[in-house]
Design a protein around this motif. Structure first.
Motif, PDB file in Angstrom:
ATOM      1  N   ALA A 145       0.705  -1.236  -0.052  1.00 38.57           N
ATOM      2  CA  ALA A 145      -0.093  -0.027  -0.075  1.00 38.57           C
ATOM      3  C   ALA A 145       0.782   1.244  -0.016  1.00 38.57           C
ATOM      4  O   ALA A 145       1.827   1.281   0.765  1.00 38.57           O
ATOM      5  CB  ALA A 145      -0.774   0.237   1.225  1.00 38.57           C
ATOM      6  N   ALA A 146       0.565   2.287  -0.814  1.00 36.33           N
ATOM      7  CA  ALA A 146       1.337   3.517  -0.811  1.00 36.33           C
ATOM      8  C   ALA A 146       1.311   4.186   0.267  1.00 36.33           C
ATOM      9  O   ALA A 146       0.284   4.214   0.867  1.00 36.33           O
ATOM     10  CB  ALA A 146       0.933   4.237  -2.011  1.00 36.33           C
ATOM     11  N   LYS A 147       2.486   4.397   0.834  1.00 35.88           N
ATOM     12  CA  LYS A 147       2.864   5.321   2.059  1.00 35.88           C
ATOM     13  C   LYS A 147       1.788   6.820   1.602  1.00 35.88           C
ATOM     14  O   LYS A 147       2.129   7.332   0.649  1.00 35.88           O
ATOM     15  CB  LYS A 147       4.236   5.905   2.387  1.00 35.88           C
ATOM     16  CG  LYS A 147       4.648   6.616   3.412  1.00 35.88           C
ATOM     17  CD  LYS A 147       5.867   6.529   3.665  1.00 35.88           C
ATOM     18  CE  LYS A 147       6.328   7.208   4.803  1.00 35.88           C
ATOM     19  NZ  LYS A 147       7.707   7.449   4.830  1.00 35.88           N
ATOM     20  N   GLY A 148       1.202   7.377   2.622  1.00 35.93           N
ATOM     21  CA  GLY A 148       0.571   8.307   2.526  1.00 35.93           C
ATOM     22  C   GLY A 148      -0.778   8.153   1.732  1.00 35.93           C
ATOM     23  O   GLY A 148      -1.616   9.316   1.679  1.00 35.93           O
ATOM     24  N   GLY A 149      -1.221   7.242   1.176  1.00 36.16           N
ATOM     25  CA  GLY A 149      -2.357   6.620   0.360  1.00 36.16           C
ATOM     26  C   GLY A 149      -3.609   6.552   1.556  1.00 36.16           C
ATOM     27  O   GLY A 149      -3.681   6.957   2.889  1.00 36.16           O
ATOM     28  N   PHE A 150      -4.591   5.678   1.187  1.00 33.88           N
ATOM     29  CA  PHE A 150      -5.578   5.786   2.104  1.00 33.88           C
ATOM     30  C   PHE A 150      -5.942   4.441   2.648  1.00 33.88           C
ATOM     31  O   PHE A 150      -6.978   4.408   3.249  1.00 33.88           O
ATOM     32  CB  PHE A 150      -7.040   6.066   1.075  1.00 33.88           C
ATOM     33  CG  PHE A 150      -7.225   5.136  -0.058  1.00 33.88           C
ATOM     34  CD1 PHE A 150      -7.666   3.811  -0.090  1.00 33.88           C
ATOM     35  CD2 PHE A 150      -6.666   5.550  -1.328  1.00 33.88           C
ATOM     36  CE1 PHE A 150      -7.776   2.935  -1.099  1.00 33.88           C
ATOM     37  CE2 PHE A 150      -6.722   4.652  -2.604  1.00 33.88           C
ATOM     38  CZ  PHE A 150      -7.457   3.339  -2.476  1.00 33.88           C
ATOM     39  N   ALA A 151      -4.775   3.683   2.551  1.00 25.38           N
ATOM     40  CA  ALA A 151      -5.037   2.297   3.298  1.00 25.38           C
ATOM     41  C   ALA A 151      -3.818   2.014   4.124  1.00 25.38           C
ATOM     42  O   ALA A 151      -2.726   2.510   3.799  1.00 25.38           O
ATOM     43  CB  ALA A 151      -5.148   1.152   2.355  1.00 25.38           C
ATOM     44  N   ARG A 152      -4.027   1.200   5.329  1.00 24.30           N
ATOM     45  CA  ARG A 152      -2.964   0.762   6.224  1.00 24.30           C
ATOM     46  C   ARG A 152      -1.916  -0.027   5.469  1.00 24.30           C
ATOM     47  O   ARG A 152      -2.414  -1.202   4.876  1.00 24.30           O
ATOM     48  CB  ARG A 152      -3.474   0.229   7.186  1.00 24.30           C
ATOM     49  CG  ARG A 152      -3.930   1.359   8.349  1.00 24.30           C
ATOM     50  CD  ARG A 152      -4.430   0.642   9.510  1.00 24.30           C
ATOM     51  NE  ARG A 152      -3.343   0.041  10.340  1.00 24.30           N
ATOM     52  CZ  ARG A 152      -2.466   0.512  11.155  1.00 24.30           C
ATOM     53  NH1 ARG A 152      -2.592   1.643  11.549  1.00 24.30           N
ATOM     54  NH2 ARG A 152      -1.876  -0.238  11.667  1.00 24.30           N
ATOM     55  N   HIS A 153      -0.552   0.001   5.364  1.00 25.68           N
ATOM     56  CA  HIS A 153       0.247  -0.622   4.891  1.00 25.68           C
ATOM     57  C   HIS A 153       0.124  -2.277   5.590  1.00 25.68           C
ATOM     58  O   HIS A 153       0.404  -3.422   4.941  1.00 25.68           O
ATOM     59  CB  HIS A 153       1.801  -0.408   5.095  1.00 25.68           C
ATOM     60  CG  HIS A 153       2.231  -0.373   6.339  1.00 25.68           C
ATOM     61  ND1 HIS A 153       2.995  -1.577   6.779  1.00 25.68           N
ATOM     62  CD2 HIS A 153       2.348   0.429   7.330  1.00 25.68           C
ATOM     63  CE1 HIS A 153       3.236  -1.167   7.921  1.00 25.68           C
ATOM     64  NE2 HIS A 153       2.926  -0.070   8.336  1.00 25.68           N
ATOM     65  N   ASP A 154      -0.389  -2.470   6.751  1.00 27.17           N
ATOM     66  CA  ASP A 154      -0.382  -3.630   7.527  1.00 27.17           C
ATOM     67  C   ASP A 154      -1.574  -4.381   7.750  1.00 27.17           C
ATOM     68  O   ASP A 154      -2.037  -5.341   8.419  1.00 27.17           O
ATOM     69  CB  ASP A 154       0.346  -3.705   8.562  1.00 27.17           C
ATOM     70  CG  ASP A 154      -0.262  -2.590   9.860  1.00 27.17           C
ATOM     71  OD1 ASP A 154      -1.215  -1.798   9.192  1.00 27.17           O
ATOM     72  OD2 ASP A 154       0.017  -2.278  10.941  1.00 27.17           O
TER      73      ASP A 154
END
Length: 262
Positions: free
Chosen positions: A157-166
């Motif tokens: 997931a893109a950093k600063g996007g609308f979803a949590r990376h984890d």
């Protein structure tokens, strides 16, 4: 399409006994510049070769200048794209992610690399930026099939996007899409829900290797994370900061090798 070439290169990257891979990620310089621990590349790469890691991720310029240090040793995964994502939130960053190719599969073959790696960033605020990474990965996957090259897709997931990376749902989505594009190996984030991650790893179309993420306080914290990752079904570790930012890099690599292959 050279299936033989792919098979031979994959065999160089995974330990024959354990079926897993320990990889040193050393491609940070093209994304964020010099970070602590990377000031002397020769020291890091010599330590990786001495510790017997299975693979190292390098940028083209690093491969040209220091690739000889890995001759006869670890497999080389050549980074052939560049992103602004890791600079998000810094003085040199942009509000959104931007990606572009900087090298090619053909050049990676000429350099003697075993694999190439490209980003697949999803959930960006600008859908065209997600589209761009899909276009890059699709073209590279086709070239890898043509050249018999291993393709690693770093799906996150893109950093600063609308979803949590984890978020396990996002990780599952990213891994499946990367596999459907044609990834031979998938590099992604880990989620603390071991049951969910185990299911993701089992259903994946390609082996999953986990990114190290932010640097941890000490070698034991790194080891605990690595044990949890391997126990939940990951087929490899692709750690960077959690190796070269440790006080004793060689001891860290030896311990990780034992966790991955022991």
């Amino acid at each position: 399409m050279s299936e033989t070439g792919k098979a031979r290169r994959l065999a160089r990257m995974f330990n024959a006994r354990s079926g897993r891979m320990l990889c040193l990620a050393f491609d940070h310089g093209m994304q964020v510049g010099t970070v602590p621990g990377t000031e002397d590349p020769a020291r890091v790469l010599d330590a990786a070769a001495e510790a017997g890691v299975d693979a190292v991720i390098l940028n083209p310029g690093m491969m040209v200048r220091h690739g000889h240090r890995l001759a006869g040793g670890p497999a080389v995964i050549l980074r052939i794209d560049q992103t602004t994502m890791w600079r998000h939130g810094t003085p040199s960053g942009y509000p959104d992610t931007h990606n572009r190719l900087v090298s090619s599969v053909e050049e990676a073959v000429s350099m003697g690399a075993e694999a190439v790696i490209t980003y697949l960033f999803t959930c960006n605020n600008r859908p065209e930026e997600e589209t761009r990474t899909f276009e890059i990965c699709g073209a590279v996957a086709a070239a890898c099939r043509r050249w018999g090259m291993v393709h690693v897709i770093e799906a996150m997931a893109a950093k600063g996007g609308f979803a949590r990376h984890d978020d396990p749902d996002v990780i599952s989505l990213n891994c499946r899409m990367a596999g459907e594009i044609g990834a031979d190996i998938i590099k992604t984030d880990w989620c603390a829900d071991k049951t969910r991650f185990s299911a993701i790893a089992t259903q994946s179309l390609a082996p999953i290797a986990i990114a190290g993420g932010p640097a941890r306080a000490g070698i034991e914290a790194v080891a605990d994370y690595a044990r949890a990752v391997i126990a939940s079904g990951a087929k490899g570790l692709m750690f960077g900061r959690n190796v070269f930012e440790q006080d004793d890099m060689k001891a860290t690599l030896r311990l990780l090798r034992e966790i991955v292959h022991g």
